[in-house]
Design a protein around this motif. Structure first.
Motif, mmCIF file in Angstrom:
data_model
loop_
_atom_site.group_PDB
_atom_site.id
_atom_site.type_symbol
_atom_site.label_atom_id
_atom_site.label_comp_id
_atom_site.label_asym_id
_atom_site.label_seq_id
_atom_site.Cartn_x
_atom_site.Cartn_y
_atom_site.Cartn_z
ATOM 1 N N ARG A 370 0.873 -1.440 -0.012
ATOM 2 C CA ARG A 370 0.005 0.152 -0.144
ATOM 3 C C ARG A 370 0.702 1.352 -0.105
ATOM 4 O O ARG A 370 0.431 2.183 -0.570
ATOM 5 N N GLU A 375 -3.091 5.214 -5.446
ATOM 6 C CA GLU A 375 -4.531 5.301 -5.487
ATOM 7 C C GLU A 375 -5.315 4.969 -6.424
ATOM 8 O O GLU A 375 -6.595 3.453 -5.932
ATOM 9 N N ASP A 376 -5.058 4.587 -7.829
ATOM 10 C CA ASP A 376 -5.755 4.756 -8.624
ATOM 11 C C ASP A 376 -5.316 3.061 -8.898
ATOM 12 O O ASP A 376 -5.672 2.538 -10.068
ATOM 13 N N ARG A 397 -9.666 3.587 -1.889
ATOM 14 C CA ARG A 397 -10.137 4.740 -1.338
ATOM 15 C C ARG A 397 -11.594 4.915 -2.665
ATOM 16 O O ARG A 397 -11.544 6.393 -2.876
ATOM 17 N N CYS A 401 -11.661 -0.323 -7.578
ATOM 18 C CA CYS A 401 -10.459 -0.140 -7.324
ATOM 19 C C CYS A 401 -9.608 -1.536 -6.588
ATOM 20 O O CYS A 401 -8.662 -1.906 -7.079
#
Length: 536
Positions: A370, A375-376, A397, A401
Motif C-alpha cells: 500500500r 491510489e488509483d 479509496r 479498485c
C-alpha cells in the motif's frame, strides 16, 4: 454489382457501431468467418492461450473501460473452456458479449459425430447468461444485439451469448449495420423514496450496507452516510464506494461477529446493490437483521432475497440515492442516538480482523504494498489467503479498485482478469494478487502479458498448496489429502515466458522490487515464500 457482406463481416461493423474496440478469442475451425474483413476494422484482437483467458480478459476489460467485454469463441470446447470465467462475470454482474459459433443449421441436434458438436450447446451457456440467442436468421442480428446492449445499459449487467451456426455466419447479411438506441436505467418511484427518507430520518441507530450495485453511486453514497451519520459496511464488490479510511466506514467487515451484531441491532438498515452473499460473510452463518430493512436494487429478485424488507425500491442506485437525499433535505436533520464515527471507532476496537493463521504475515506485506501503489491502482485478486486478509486490511479509496471473484470464487481469476484490465486502461496501474495454487491454473496467460508488453506486477504468495482448503479440512477434523502441491520457481518461470521475475528477500526488497515492477517493460512476478524467516 453491389457486394453483399457476410453475416460475420456485418457483425464486426455492428460491434464497431456499438463502440467495441477490442475482442478476446482464439480463432478456430468453426469461427474463422468471424474474422473476414477484420483488418478493415479498428478492433484489436487479443489472443489468449486458453479460452478461459478470453472470457476473463473480456471481464477485466469491462472493469476498466465501463464497456461490455467481448469474446469470440469457437463452438464446443471453446465455449466450455470459457464457461467458468463467463459464470464469474454473471455472478459478479459484469457486462460481457459472448459470440460463439455452432455446427451448420441442418446438423444441429442430429448427433452426427460432427467436430465440436454438443447436443444442446445453448442449454449449457444459458445458465450463466442474462439470455442466450441462437441466430437462425441473420436478419435478426441487429435486434438481438440491441437486446444485449439494453441488458448492459439498463438492468443488472450480465453476460449475453449469441450463438451462430456456421452457415448463417457465412451467409449474406441483408441488414443495416446501425446500432439500436440505448435503453435507460430504471428511475426511483417518488412515493417510495419519500417513505424511505422518512424512515431514515427517524432512525436512532441506522446502518448502511453497500454492494457492487452501488459502485457508480460513490458520491451519492458518501453524501448519504454523512447526512445520516451512519456507519457503513461494504461487500467485497463494494470496497471503496465510501473510502475505507472515512470515519464512518467499517469497510469489508461482515465476517466479524461484532459487526454482524451491530447490523442486527440497528433499528434501520439501508442495503444498496448487495446480495448479502455468503463470501461477504466469509462463510459464517446468515445473521439476523432485527430492525427495518430497506432494499434498493436494480434486480427485482434481490429486493426480496436474504431477509424480509420493510421497503423495497427497484432503481438504479445512483438515481435512487440522489432522490433519497433530496427527500431527506425536505424532512430535516436525522436524529441519531450516538455519532456514527464514535460507533465505528468503538466497533473497530472489538475485532482484530484475522481470518487465518498467516494473517499477521499478510498484513506486513500488504502494508508495504500500500505504501508503494498509487491510489488509483486496480487490484486483481485471486481467491488466495493473502487476498482474504487484503479484503479487510487493504483499504481502498475508490470504487472498483479491488476486483475479486466474489460470487463464483473460481481460482485462476487473477492473471487473465488483470491482463484484460490493463489492456483496457494501459495508463492505469494494475497489480495482480495471487497464490501458488491459483497462479498455476492460468499461468499460460503470462505469454499474453509479455506479447503486449504489459507493465503488470504479479505478487505470488507461495505456501506449497491450497492452504485455504487445508485449514478448512483441519477445522472439520479431516486429514490433509490433496492440498499439498509441488511448485516451480515462479520467478524463473516468468523469465522463461520473457517477463521479469524476483524472489523477494525482505520487506525493503519488496518495496524496491514493486516500485521497479510498476515501471518495467513487461510483466514482473514477485514471488513471496510464505514461510520465509523475514516474515516471522
Amino acid at each position: 454489382m453491389a457486394v453483399t457482406m457476410s453475416c460475420g463481416e456485418a457483425l464486426l461493423r455492428l460491434l464497431e457501431a456499438y463502440d467495441v474496440d477490442a475482442v478476446f478469442g482464439l480463432p478456430g475451425y468453426h469461427s474463422v468467418e468471424l474474422y473476414r474483413g477484420f483488418k478493415e476494422t479498428g478492433i484489436r484482437q487479443i489472443t489468449p492461450r486458453h479460452e478461459q483467458g478470453s472470457a476473463y480478459g473480456a471481464y477485466g476489460y469491462a472493469a476498466t473501460t465501463g464497456k461490455p467485454g467481448v469474446c469470440l469463441l469457437v463452438s464446443g470446447p471453446g465455449l466450455t473452456n470459457a464457461l467458468t470465467a463467463i459464470a464469474e462475470a454473471y455472478s459478479n454482474s459484469f457486462p460481457m458479449l459472448v459470440i460463439t459459433t455452432m455446427n451448420q443449421t441442418h446438423e444441429l441436434g442430429m448427433a452426427g459425430g460432427r467436430m465440436h458438436e454438443l447436443r444442446a450447446q445453448g442449454d449449457i451457456i444459458c445458465e450463466v447468461t442474462a439470455f442466450t440467442h441462437t441466430l437462425l436468421d441473420a436478419r435478426n442480428l441487429p435486434q438481438v444485439l440491441g437486446r444485449a446492449f439494453a441488458v448492459f445499459s439498463s438492468q443488472r449487467p450480465r453476460p449475453v451469448c449469441i450463438q451462430i451456426p456456421t452457415d448463417v455466419l457465412e451467409g449474406p447479411a441483408e441488414f443495416a449495420t446501425e446500432p439500436w438506441p440505448q435503453a435507460s436505467v430504471p428511475a426511483p418511484e417518488g412515493a417510495t423514496v419519500r417513505e424511505i427518507a422518512a424512515l431514515l430520518c427517524g432512525a436512532h441507530s441506522p446502518m448502511v450496507v453497500l454492494g457492487g450495485g452501488a459502485a457508480r453511486a460513490s458520491a451519492e453514497a458518501i453524501r448519504l452516510v454523512e447526512r445520516l451519520d451512519a456507519p457503513v459496511v461494504s461487500s467485497c464488490a463494494g470496497k471503496g464506494i465510501v473510502p475505507e479510511d472515512h470515519p464512518l466506514c467499517l469497510g469489508f467487515a461482515q465476517p466479524f461477529e461484532p459487526v454482524q451484531e451491530m447490523i442486527g441491532e440497528a433499528d434501520v438498515v439501508l442495503a444498496v446493490g448487495t446480495e448479502f452473499a455468503e463470501p461477504d460473510r466469509y462463510f459464517t452463518d446468515e445473521y439476523k437483521i432485527g430492525g427495518k430493512l430497506i432494499r434498493v436494487d436494480i434486480d427485482p429478485e434481490q429486493l426480496m432475497a436474504y431477509s424480509r424488507p420493510e421497503i423495497a425500491l427497484l432503481s438504479d442506485a445512483r438515481l435512487a440515492l440522489a432522490a433519497i437525499l433530496e427527500a431527506m433535505e425536505e424532512i430535516g436533520t436525522p436524529r441519531v442516538a450516538a455519532p456514527g464515527a464514535e460507533r465505528v471507532t468503538a466497533m473497530k476496537e472489538h475485532f482484530d480482523g484475522d481470518l487465518c493463521e498467516d494473517a499477521p504475515k499478510h498484513k506486513r506485506v500488504l502494508d508495504v504494498i500500500r505504501e508503494v501503489l498509487p491510489e488509483d491502482t486496480l487490484i486483481s485478486a485471486d481467491p488466495a489467503q493473502m487476498t482474504y486478509t487484503a479484503l479487510y486490511h487493504y483499504p481502498v479509496r475508490r470504487a472498483g479498485c479491488f476486483q475479486y471473484p466474489n460470487g463464483y470464487a473460481a481460482m485462476g481469476f487473477g492473471l487473465p482478469f488483470a491482463i484484460g484490465a490493463k489492456l483496457g486502461a494501459p495508463d492505469r496501474p494494475v497489480v495482480c494478487f495471487t497464490g501458488d495454487g491459483c497462479f498455476q491454473m492460468t499461468v499460460e496467460e503470462m505469454a499474453v502479458a509479455v506479447e503486449w508488453k504489459l507493465t503488470l506486477p504479479i505478487i505470488v504468495w507461495t505456501n506449497g498448496g491450497y492452504k485455504v482448503v487445508r485449514e478448512y479440512m483441519r477445522s472439520k477434523g479431516l486429514p490433509n489429502v490433496g492440498t499439498d502441491i509441488r511448485n516451480p520457481d515462479f520467478a524463473a518461470l516468468s523469465q522463461a515466458f520473457g517477463g521479469n521475475g524476483v524472489r523477494v528477500q525482505s520487506l525493503d526488497h519488496l518495496r524496491q522490487a514493486l516500485a521497479a515492477a510498476l515501471n518495467a517493460d513487461g510483466p514482473t512476478v514477485l514471488e513471496i515464500d510464505g514461510d520465509a524467516p523475514w516474515l516471522m
